[in-house]
Design an enzyme around this catalytic site. Structure first.
Site: not given
Ligand code: 5GP
Ligand code: ZN
Length: 103
Positions: A30, A89, A94, A96, A98
């Site tokens: 991340d 949140g 896409h 993912h 964590h």
């Molecule tokens: P969400 O809030 O959608 O569950 O988590 C998105 C995660 O993607 C966040 O923890 C954020 O730090 C990470 N993230 C966002 N943009 C990028 C990126 O360009 N590269 C990487 N490696 N992580 C990203």
């Molecule tokens: Zn995608």
């Protein structure tokens, strides 16, 4: 999905190193880690969120990859989180998973 940041990462646009990879999934650090180890496991095909994931084999691949990432990064204990929907949140649409922990 041309505008999807994770599709671009999967496409190698930023030279991102994969912590783990197989035919179905990839995992990378991340960019804004919230734990000493914070890895994101993503399907190689664009799926916006858990709500759009129909493929049960892929569900298994994603969880299996979480465990592989934990083993590879030396995590004995870890949290696994999936945010589904903006209000929960989810920032990147896409799917993912964590994987967060401390060695
Ligand atoms: P969400 O809030 O959608 O569950 O988590 C998105 C995660 O993607 C966040 O923890 C954020 O730090 C990470 N993230 C966002 N943009 C990028 C990126 O360009 N590269 C990487 N490696 N992580 C990203
Ligand atoms: Zn995608």
């Amino acid at each position: 999905m041309e505008e999807c940041i994770f599709c671009k990462i999967l496409n190698g646009d930023f030279g991102t190193e994969f912590v783990y990879e197989n035919d179905y999934v990839a995992a990378f650090n991340d960019i804004n880690p919230k734990a000493p180890v914070h890895v994101l496991v993503v399907p190689k095909v664009h799926i916006a969120s858990l709500n759009e994931l129909e493929d049960k084999n892929l569900m298994g691949e994603l969880l299996s990859a979480v465990r592989a990432v934990a083993q590879k990064t030396g995590l004995k204990a870890y949290k696994t989180l999936i945010n589904t929907g903006k209000e929960a949140g989810q920032e990147v649409f896409h799917l993912h998973l964590h994987v967060m922990g401390d060695k």
